[in-house]
Design an enzyme around this catalytic site. Structure first.
Site, PDB file in Angstrom:
ATOM      1  N   SER A   1       0.302  -1.164  -0.286  1.00 34.72           N
ATOM      2  CA  SER A   1      -0.025   0.295  -0.020  1.00 34.72           C
ATOM      3  C   SER A   1       1.077   1.374   0.363  1.00 34.72           C
ATOM      4  O   SER A   1       1.752   1.544  -0.987  1.00 34.72           O
ATOM      5  CB  SER A   1      -1.098   0.186   1.333  1.00 34.72           C
ATOM      6  OG  SER A   1      -2.355   0.569   1.163  1.00 34.72           O
TER       7      SER A   1
ATOM      8  N   HIS B   1      -2.626  -1.768  -4.666  1.00 36.88           N
ATOM      9  CA  HIS B   1      -4.286  -1.807  -4.594  1.00 36.88           C
ATOM     10  C   HIS B   1      -4.955  -0.936  -4.476  1.00 36.88           C
ATOM     11  O   HIS B   1      -3.852   0.453  -4.526  1.00 36.88           O
ATOM     12  CB  HIS B   1      -4.453  -2.608  -3.277  1.00 36.88           C
ATOM     13  CG  HIS B   1      -4.609  -2.230  -1.890  1.00 36.88           C
ATOM     14  ND1 HIS B   1      -5.047  -2.524  -0.399  1.00 36.88           N
ATOM     15  CD2 HIS B   1      -3.492  -0.704  -1.480  1.00 36.88           C
ATOM     16  CE1 HIS B   1      -4.224  -1.476  -0.353  1.00 36.88           C
ATOM     17  NE2 HIS B   1      -3.737  -0.997   0.026  1.00 36.88           N
TER      18      HIS B   1
END
Length: 221
Positions: free
Chosen positions: A110, A133
């Site tokens: 992330s 993501h």
């Protein structure tokens, strides 16, 4: 046997993940500051304002205290965290006055991918992984009932985060715009990358998987 000097630079930081932001410096006593040429920073923490502040303190400490430093290795083990803090860390690494290599120590997920992508030379341990993501927002940003203006505000904030991811991933991966749009469109399309695929996609640029000996080490956790 070499004597190791340990100094606790700061112990601070209540954040949403708990208490983090402990920055420790270790160095061999036989070396003077002018003898130091290689330094590593081990970043093992979520991406928060506190931990990124400690990363900046470490980088500033390197330039202030060790003028003959030739190489800085940033080892990252982080589940990600705050996008704004991640971008601040990205900017600090990207604009640092000395060469920095980033190394995936276990996981770079992330917002932590922003830190990793800030370097031109990027390595990884052989069994480490990356997670790409979409940006996410905590629902505590919305109080009471969800209203149309709340939806618009949340959508704008998510777009800002995804645009930031896309802009940086274009520079540090081989994914084209269409592929990035897909990855960032839904959590179902997230990419979990291990060594070989991360190398194929350009995220990893160096093949060496060792941990190099250094003169000084900083630890952030």
């Amino acid at each position: 046997m070499r004597k190791i000097a340990v100094s606790l630079i700061t112990l601070l930081g209540l954040c949403s993940f708990g208490s983090y932001g402990q920055l420790i410096e270790m160095k061999t006593q036989r070396l003077t500051p002018l003898d130091v040429s290689t330094i590593k920073v081990v970043y093992s923490a979520p991406v928060t304002n506190s931990s990124i502040a400690d990363l900046m303190k470490a980088l500033d400490g390197i330039t202030m205290n060790y003028p003959n430093t030739k190489q800085v290795s940033l080892y990252i083990n982080s589940p990600g965290g705050d996008m704004d803090a991640g971008y601040a860390g990205y900017s600090a690494i990207k604009n640092f006055s000395l060469p920095v290599e980033t190394v995936n120590l276990s996981q770079v997920a992330s917002a932590a991918t922003l830190l990793y992508c800030a370097a031109q030379n990027r390595r990884s341990m052989p069994d480490a992984f990356f997670l790409l993501h979409p940006a996410a927002l905590p629902m505590n940003n919305v109080s009471g009932e969800l209203k149309p203006n709340d939806i618009k505000t949340l959508s704008q904030s998510l777009s800002i985060g995804n645009n930031l991811f896309a802009s940086i991933y274009k520079q540090c991966t081989k994914y084209d715009a269409a592929a990035l749009d897909t990855i960032l469109s839904s959590e179902a399309n997230r990419k979990l990358l291990y060594f070989n695929e991360a190398q194929t996609q350009g995220l990893i640029t160096q093949t060496a998987t060792d941990m190099k000996p250094v003169d000084v080490a900083y630890y952030i956790n």
